[in-house]
Design an enzyme around this catalytic site. Structure first.
Site, PDB file in Angstrom:
ATOM      1  N   HIS A 158       0.559  -1.391  -0.043  1.00 44.40           N
ATOM      2  CA  HIS A 158      -0.238   0.135  -0.496  1.00 44.40           C
ATOM      3  C   HIS A 158       0.935   1.307   0.212  1.00 44.40           C
ATOM      4  O   HIS A 158       0.208   2.218  -0.399  1.00 44.40           O
ATOM      5  CB  HIS A 158      -0.927  -0.369   1.384  1.00 44.40           C
ATOM      6  CG  HIS A 158      -1.893  -1.274   1.646  1.00 44.40           C
ATOM      7  ND1 HIS A 158      -2.617  -1.015   0.300  1.00 44.40           N
ATOM      8  CD2 HIS A 158      -2.241  -2.084   2.192  1.00 44.40           C
ATOM      9  CE1 HIS A 158      -3.808  -2.215   1.369  1.00 44.40           C
ATOM     10  NE2 HIS A 158      -3.354  -2.563   1.271  1.00 44.40           N
ATOM     11  N   ASP A 193      -2.670 -10.562  -2.728  1.00 38.91           N
ATOM     12  CA  ASP A 193      -3.568  -9.701  -0.992  1.00 38.91           C
ATOM     13  C   ASP A 193      -4.851  -9.983  -1.391  1.00 38.91           C
ATOM     14  O   ASP A 193      -5.169  -9.818  -2.904  1.00 38.91           O
ATOM     15  CB  ASP A 193      -3.019  -8.762  -0.288  1.00 38.91           C
ATOM     16  CG  ASP A 193      -2.690  -8.408   0.865  1.00 38.91           C
ATOM     17  OD1 ASP A 193      -2.177  -8.190   1.831  1.00 38.91           O
ATOM     18  OD2 ASP A 193      -4.408  -7.886   1.127  1.00 38.91           O
ATOM     19  N   HIS A 195      -6.520  -7.113  -0.274  1.00 38.21           N
ATOM     20  CA  HIS A 195      -6.420  -6.222  -0.915  1.00 38.21           C
ATOM     21  C   HIS A 195      -5.721  -5.660  -1.647  1.00 38.21           C
ATOM     22  O   HIS A 195      -4.432  -6.294  -1.974  1.00 38.21           O
ATOM     23  CB  HIS A 195      -5.967  -5.565   1.090  1.00 38.21           C
ATOM     24  CG  HIS A 195      -6.421  -5.436   2.005  1.00 38.21           C
ATOM     25  ND1 HIS A 195      -6.141  -5.884   2.547  1.00 38.21           N
ATOM     26  CD2 HIS A 195      -7.844  -4.845   2.549  1.00 38.21           C
ATOM     27  CE1 HIS A 195      -7.250  -6.014   3.920  1.00 38.21           C
ATOM     28  NE2 HIS A 195      -8.098  -5.107   3.872  1.00 38.21           N
ATOM     29  N   ASP A 282      -4.554 -12.919   3.468  1.00 41.91           N
ATOM     30  CA  ASP A 282      -5.867 -12.486   4.430  1.00 41.91           C
ATOM     31  C   ASP A 282      -6.906 -12.907   2.931  1.00 41.91           C
ATOM     32  O   ASP A 282      -8.003 -12.314   4.399  1.00 41.91           O
ATOM     33  CB  ASP A 282      -5.654 -10.933   4.487  1.00 41.91           C
ATOM     34  CG  ASP A 282      -4.694  -9.662   3.817  1.00 41.91           C
ATOM     35  OD1 ASP A 282      -4.238 -10.333   2.638  1.00 41.91           O
ATOM     36  OD2 ASP A 282      -4.521  -8.876   4.124  1.00 41.91           O
TER      37      ASP A 282
END
Length: 339
Positions: A158, A193, A195, A282
Site C-alpha cells: 500500500h 493479497d 486488498h 488475508d
C-alpha cells in the site's frame, strides 16, 4: 526453499489504528513474525539474514523527501506538546499538487494516506530491514534460485513513492521488482493479497517495463476503495501494463483460481523473466478482514499454479493477520510453491 529474514523487523510495534472512527488495537503486530517464521520452517525453508544493500535501491522507488520524513518524523513529532506516542495524521491535502508544509503535523498528513500506518520509534528500522529482506530475496533470484521467500514485515504493497498507508511504509515488492529490472530481468508483480496493491500500481502505473497484476476483493466497498477497479489499465507508456482482477466478497478457491489463470496468461504474454508475488494470506476465509474465502489448501493450489509458469518466483510477505490459520496458510502456500 531459501528464505530471508532479519529480526530487526520486530522494532515496529504499532499499538493502534483507526477504522470506522474507532480506535482499535493494531493487527499488524510483531507476533506475526513468530507465526510466519515457524510456518516457513515447517514448509522446509532455510533462513538466512539479508545483506545491507543501502539506500540506493530503496531511493530508486521512493522519493528522498519521503525517506527523510520516515527517518525523522517520530523524533520531530514528540517535540509537539501533548502529542501521542505514535504519528497518526489528522489532516490531508486535497491533492498532491497542494503546497508542501514544514510542520510535522502537515507532513504526516502529506505522507500518510490513512490512520492505519502509525509511526513509532522503531518503525524506520523495521521498514528498512523489511526492504533489505526483499532485496536479498531478489539477489537470490539473480543468483539462480527458482523460488525464494522473503519474510518482510511491515508489509509494503500500500506504500506509494511518497505515501504510507494500510500498515505499509516501504514498498518491498516494488523495490525488489525495480532491483531485478536494473539487473536486466523483466519483472512482473503478482499481488494475491485480499486488498488491492494500490501502492505498487501507483509506482509503476505510467511505465511499461514492469507488469503489475492484482487479484483482490472488489474495492467498491472494501479497502483501499479508490484503486483496484477493473478499468485501471495504466497510462501513457504503462497503458496495458496494469491488470486488476477484483472479486466479489466471499469468493472462494475456484473463483480465485479462475482469476489467477487470467493473471498468469497476462504475465506469460508480458514475457516476464521473474515474478514477484506479493503474498498476502488475508484472502483466507477466517482472516480478520473477511474479504474473500480462500481455504488453507487453496493457497497451495495458488502457488503451485504460479510455479507452473516456469519463471523464478520471489514471494514477498504482505498481509495475513493474527488467527490460528495464519501459520498453516503460509505452510500450505510454500509447500505448493515447491511441489
Amino acid at each position: 526453499m531459501k528464505a530471508i529474514f532479519d529480526p530487526r523487523q520486530r522494532a515496529h510495534d504499532p499499538q493502534h489504528f483507526m477504522a470506522n472512527g474507532t480506535r482499535l488495537p493494531s493487527p499488524e503486530k510483531p507476533e506475526r513474525i513468530d507465526r510466519l517464521h515457524g510456518a516457513a520452517l515447517t514448509a522446509g525453508c532455510v533462513f538466512e539474514a539479508p545483506a545491507d544493500h543501502g539506500m540506493g535501491p530503496i531511493a530508486a522507488v521512493h522519493t528522498p523527501e519521503y525517506l527523510d520524513f520516515l527517518r525523522t518524523i517520530h523524533a520531530r513529532w514528540l517535540r509537539i506538546e501533548g502529542a501521542a506516542c505514535e504519528v497518526i495524521p489528522n489532516i490531508h491535502p486535497a491533492s498532491r499538487t497542494d503546497s508542501y508544509p514544514k510542520s510535522a503535523v502537515g507532513q504526516a498528513g502529506w505522507h500518510q494516506a490513512d490512520t492505519a500506518c502509525p509511526i513509532a520509534a522503531g518503525t524506520w528500522e523495521a521498514a528498512y530491514w523489511s526492504a533489505q529482506t526483499a532485496l536479498s530475496g531478489a539477489e537470490a533470484i539473480l543468483a539462480g534460485a527458482r523460488a525464494v521467500y522473503a519474510l518482510s514485515r511491515p508489509p509494503g504493497h500500500h506504500a506509494f513513492t511518497d505515501l504510507a498507508g494500510g500498515f505499509c511504509f516501504l514498498n518491498n515488492s516494488a523495490i525488489a521488482a525495480q532491483h531485478l529490472l536494473a539487473q536486466g530481468l523483466r519483472p512482473a508483480v503478482l499481488d494475491v493479497d485480499v486488498h488491492h496493491g494500490n501502492g505498487t500500481q501507483g509506482i509503476f502505473y505510467d511505465r511499461g517495463d514492469v507488469l503489475t497484476v492484482s487479484i483482490h476483493a472488489d474495492p467498491a466497498r472494501f479497502y483501499p476503495f479508490f484503486w483496484g477497479h477493473g478499468h485501471e489499465r495504466g497510462k501513457d507508456a504503462g497503458l496495458g501494463a496494469n491488470l486488476n482482477l477484483p472479486l466479489e466478497r466471499g469468493t472462494g478457491d475456484d473463483g480465485f483460481l479462475s482469476a489467477l489463470d487470467t493473471a498468469l496468461a497476462r504475465i506469460d504474454a508480458f514475457g516476464a523473466g521473474a515474478v514477484i508475488v506479493a503474498l498476502g494470506l488475508d484472502a483466507h476465509v477466517n482472516d480478520p478482514f473477511r474479504g474473500l474465502a480462500v481455504t488453507t489448501p487453496g493457497f497451495a493450489r495458488i502457488t503451485a499454479a504460479i510455479a507452473g509458469l516456469g519463471r523464478p518466483v520471489l514471494y514477498v510477505q504482505e498481509g495475513g493477520y493474527l488467527s490460528d490459520d495464519l501459520g498453516p496458510n503460509l505452510t500450505s502456500a510454500l509447500e505448493g510453491a515447491q511441489a
